[in-house]
Design an enzyme around this catalytic site. Structure first.
Site, mmCIF file in Angstrom:
data_model
loop_
_atom_site.group_PDB
_atom_site.id
_atom_site.type_symbol
_atom_site.label_atom_id
_atom_site.label_comp_id
_atom_site.label_asym_id
_atom_site.label_seq_id
_atom_site.Cartn_x
_atom_site.Cartn_y
_atom_site.Cartn_z
ATOM 1 C CE LYS A 115 -4.073 -2.026 1.788
ATOM 2 N NZ LYS A 115 -5.377 -1.973 2.615
ATOM 3 C CD GLU A 199 -5.017 6.332 3.757
ATOM 4 O OE1 GLU A 199 -4.242 6.238 3.091
ATOM 5 O OE2 GLU A 199 -6.188 5.755 4.023
ATOM 6 N NE ARG A 291 -7.779 -10.020 -3.885
ATOM 7 C CZ ARG A 291 -8.944 -9.303 -3.394
ATOM 8 N NH1 ARG A 291 -10.148 -9.478 -4.044
ATOM 9 N NH2 ARG A 291 -8.813 -8.710 -2.506
HETATM 10 P P1 ADP Z 1 -12.985 -7.979 -1.313
HETATM 11 O O1 ADP Z 1 -13.071 -6.634 -1.521
HETATM 12 O O2 ADP Z 1 -12.789 -8.870 -2.492
HETATM 13 O O3 ADP Z 1 -13.376 -8.582 -0.140
HETATM 14 P P2 ADP Z 1 -10.610 -8.456 0.644
HETATM 15 O O4 ADP Z 1 -9.257 -7.797 0.524
HETATM 16 O O5 ADP Z 1 -11.309 -7.849 1.753
HETATM 17 O O6 ADP Z 1 -11.235 -8.020 -0.867
HETATM 18 O O7 ADP Z 1 -10.492 -9.869 0.569
HETATM 19 C C1 ADP Z 1 -11.188 -10.744 -0.337
HETATM 20 C C2 ADP Z 1 -11.121 -12.221 0.124
HETATM 21 O O8 ADP Z 1 -9.722 -12.599 0.236
HETATM 22 C C3 ADP Z 1 -11.641 -12.207 1.521
HETATM 23 O O9 ADP Z 1 -12.938 -12.511 1.570
HETATM 24 C C4 ADP Z 1 -10.933 -13.333 2.242
HETATM 25 O O10 ADP Z 1 -11.573 -14.387 2.077
HETATM 26 C C5 ADP Z 1 -9.690 -13.316 1.699
HETATM 27 N N1 ADP Z 1 -8.664 -12.491 2.290
HETATM 28 C C6 ADP Z 1 -8.144 -11.466 2.267
HETATM 29 N N2 ADP Z 1 -7.114 -11.174 2.997
HETATM 30 C C7 ADP Z 1 -7.142 -12.197 3.737
HETATM 31 C C8 ADP Z 1 -6.054 -12.620 4.547
HETATM 32 N N3 ADP Z 1 -5.106 -11.558 5.197
HETATM 33 N N4 ADP Z 1 -6.061 -13.645 5.235
HETATM 34 C C9 ADP Z 1 -6.920 -14.515 4.616
HETATM 35 N N5 ADP Z 1 -7.824 -14.539 3.764
HETATM 36 C C10 ADP Z 1 -7.820 -13.198 3.493
HETATM 37 P P1 ADP Z 2 -8.016 -3.573 2.866
HETATM 38 O O1 ADP Z 2 -7.071 -3.950 2.050
HETATM 39 O O2 ADP Z 2 -8.319 -4.125 4.098
HETATM 40 O O3 ADP Z 2 -9.436 -3.827 1.642
HETATM 41 P P2 ADP Z 2 -8.760 -0.752 2.361
HETATM 42 O O4 ADP Z 2 -7.420 0.424 2.435
HETATM 43 O O5 ADP Z 2 -9.211 -1.147 1.046
HETATM 44 O O6 ADP Z 2 -8.043 -1.966 3.018
HETATM 45 O O7 ADP Z 2 -9.879 -0.051 3.256
HETATM 46 C C1 ADP Z 2 -10.925 -1.023 3.612
HETATM 47 C C2 ADP Z 2 -12.195 -0.069 4.304
HETATM 48 O O8 ADP Z 2 -11.312 0.450 5.231
HETATM 49 C C3 ADP Z 2 -12.617 0.916 3.276
HETATM 50 O O9 ADP Z 2 -13.542 0.380 2.431
HETATM 51 C C4 ADP Z 2 -13.332 1.721 4.404
HETATM 52 O O10 ADP Z 2 -14.338 1.441 4.735
HETATM 53 C C5 ADP Z 2 -12.126 1.875 5.365
HETATM 54 N N1 ADP Z 2 -11.013 2.936 5.061
HETATM 55 C C6 ADP Z 2 -9.875 2.519 4.484
HETATM 56 N N2 ADP Z 2 -9.264 3.739 4.670
HETATM 57 C C7 ADP Z 2 -10.025 4.516 5.129
HETATM 58 C C8 ADP Z 2 -9.865 6.078 5.267
HETATM 59 N N3 ADP Z 2 -8.605 6.875 5.094
HETATM 60 N N4 ADP Z 2 -10.736 6.840 6.100
HETATM 61 C C9 ADP Z 2 -11.821 6.274 6.416
HETATM 62 N N5 ADP Z 2 -12.101 4.949 5.933
HETATM 63 C C10 ADP Z 2 -11.230 4.320 5.676
#
Ligand code: ADP
Ligand code: ADP
Ligand code: MG
Length: 495
Positions: A115, A199, A291
């Site tokens: 990130k 952030e 993905r």
């Molecule tokens: P999405 O927006 O597609 O839900 P996420 O990053 O939240 O994206 O994760 C997608 C899927 O990948 C989740 O539903 C979970 O099953 C799996 N996943 C993501 N991060 C992890 C992790 N750290 N460990 C295990 N499974 C994970």
């Molecule tokens: P992940 O890799 O776990 O999916 P993301 O950066 O995509 O992490 O953030 C997942 C969720 O966390 C976002 O959809 C939002 O709800 C919250 N989030 C992330 N960053 C911020 C932010 N700067 N301010 C407020 N909410 C945030």
């Protein structure tokens, strides 16, 4: 490409297998011990046992996967989401075995998987990012100064974070140091990488993401947005396409930013550029998922496309085939989890004793991970299925979702079925007044708790009758899901 191996399990393995077969290719499943009788194994043309129970022993075990590829003579692999989907070492293994990886290139995965690196790259390339800074080399005093510049609250985030893990909101300066330290600890434990950054915390935002697609000829396009603002613990549970808040001009702007993001890493295959969207209609890059995304079906149903087929075509070297895509419908997805919303969404394991899916409709799609008699184990993600509806309007898609979830009968494990229904019935949800804090802001959990308590009083008798009926006339009954849910969820959650 003739023999495609799916390196995943559950609903996504089934979903990918069906596209592979629809293209006349041979679908190969792999499975762990607990999954030996799974739907994926049954629907594949061929399957290979990885052995082991945990993910590490099975779906994440590259040595076993090497063995599986060689033994079955697979010539391509699809990783699905989660597991190995964003792991560059899988791509290295594919290169070594001369097998096609159905997904983006290694460079894109590496750059977007970090990130910090991706944010820097986007910022340089002109994609709007959330105001923030990276902490390397800064003294504690300098960090405080920079935080004051951005303004509280801020979000402390792990460079390697994912799945809603590894982030912390900081409201007060006095908590900053301890929050930084605990985020670093969590990042190190969960991802083996303690680098973090800070952030601005965006108040009351929506989560809107753009589906992008690239091919090996340098073409990159976007396929509109998905709104995923309904989240619990920063993880999505309800998604839809299109978003009811975007004007066509905003859609165009975000689409352009997403294409630019994808171009910056020469992206190929399906990917998603996630943005956080402010109440002032500004948007900022959050991350790119390199993905297929869990919620990809709402794009498919809204636009009438098959993203997995297209991934396969592009992996074969063909040019993108999508042309003049016009939204045909509003589509919505609910993630049905084996979990207890009232017990902090704790996963619920056990045998699925009864499972009657809603009757099939041309507006209903169910991406299933399990069937009646299957066990939900503690080893993997507890998602049971995704229920996807479409309608001419958003309201129709919601009404149909309510109808489908009401028809579904499932007991044996606690699910979020009743919770989803309660959520879908909230006036603010129906009016499209969404934010990532929707559940908290509208007291959805408390409302559900109260509703469950009263449903239990009056519903116990009907619930029992319903269960009895369901066990005798599977497939053709109407039932009160509140009483069924009340029955099984109540029993569990009282204890
Ligand atoms: P999405 O927006 O597609 O839900 P996420 O990053 O939240 O994206 O994760 C997608 C899927 O990948 C989740 O539903 C979970 O099953 C799996 N996943 C993501 N991060 C992890 C992790 N750290 N460990 C295990 N499974 C994970
Ligand atoms: P992940 O890799 O776990 O999916 P993301 O950066 O995509 O992490 O953030 C997942 C969720 O966390 C976002 O959809 C939002 O709800 C919250 N989030 C992330 N960053 C911020 C932010 N700067 N301010 C407020 N909410 C945030
Ligand atoms: Mg994300």
């Amino acid at each position: 490409m003739k023999r495609v191996m799916v390196l995943n399990r559950g609903e996504i393995a089934n979903r990918i297998i069906s596209s592979i077969k629809s293209m006349g290719l041979l679908a190969i499943a792999v499975y762990s011990d607990p999954d030996r009788n799974s739907l994926a194994v049954k629907s594949a043309d061929l399957s290979y046992p990885l052995g082991g129970e945990s993910s590490t022993e099975s779906y994440l075990n590259l040595e076993k996967i090497r063995e599986a590829i060689q033994a079955t003579k697979a010539d391509a692999v699809h990783p699905g989401y989660g597991f190995l989907s964003e792991r560059s070492d899988l791509i290295e293994l594919c290169d070594e075995l001369d097998v096609v990886f159905i997904g983006p290139g290694k460079e894109a995965i590496l750059k977007m998987g970090d990130k910090i690196e991706s944010k820097q790259l986007m910022e340089k390339g002109g994609v709007p990012v959330v105001p923030g800074f990276f902490m390397d080399g800064l003294t504690p005093e300098k960090i405080v100064e920079k935080v004051e510049e951005i303004g509280l609250p801020v979000m402390v985030k792990a460079a390697a974070g994912g799945g809603g893990k590894g982030m912390r909101k900081v409201d007060q300066l006095k908590d900053l140091q301890s929050d930084i330290e605990s985020c670093q600890r969590e990042a190190k434990n969960s991802f083996g990488d303690e680098r973090i950054f800070i952030e601005k915390y965006i108040e009351n935002p929506r989560h809107i993401e753009i589906q992008v697609f690239g091919d090996s000829h340098g073409n990159i396009m976007h396929l509109n947005e998905r709104e995923c603002s309904i989240q619990r613990r920063n993880q999505k549970i309800v998604e839809e396409a299109p978003s009811c808040v975007l004007s066509s001009q905003k859609r165009e702007e975000m689409g352009k930013a997403a294409i630019l993001a994808a171009q910056l890493v020469s992206y190929q295959s399906a990917g998603t550029v996630e943005f956080i969207y402010t109440p002032e209609d500004e948007f900022y890059f959050l991350e790119m998922n390199t993905r297929l995304q869990v919620e990809h079906p709402v794009t498919e149903e809204s636009l009438g496309v098959d993203l997995v087929q297209e991934q396969i075509r592009v992996a074969r070297g063909e040019e993108l085939s999508f042309q003049d895509l016009v939204p045909e419908a509003h589509s919505m997805e609910c993630r049905l989890y084996a979990e207890a919303p009232l017990e902090n969404y704790q996963p619920s394991c056990g045998k699925i004793l009864k499972l009657v899916w809603p009757r099939s409709k041309d507006w209903l799609r169910i991406d299933k991970g399990v069937e009646e008699g299957d066990e939900v184990t503690p080893f993997y993600d507890p998602m049971i299925a995704k229920v996807i509806t479409k309608g001419k309007t958003r309201v129709q898609a919601i009404e149909r979702m309510i109808q489908a979830l009401e028809e579904l009968v499932l007991f044996g494990v606690t699910t979020n079925q009743g919770f989803l229904l309660h959520l879908l019935r909230q006036p603010a949800f129906q009016e499209g007044r969404l934010s990532t804090h929707f559940l908290d802001q509208h007291g959805v959990l408390d409302g559900y708790r109260n509703r469950l308590a009263s449903a239990q009083d009056e519903g116990l008798a009907t619930g029992l009758a319903g269960c009895f009926l369901a066990s005798r006339t599977s497939g053709s009954i109407h039932n009160s899901p509140y009483s069924i849910q009340g029955l099984n969820a109540g029993k569990k959650e009282q204890s």
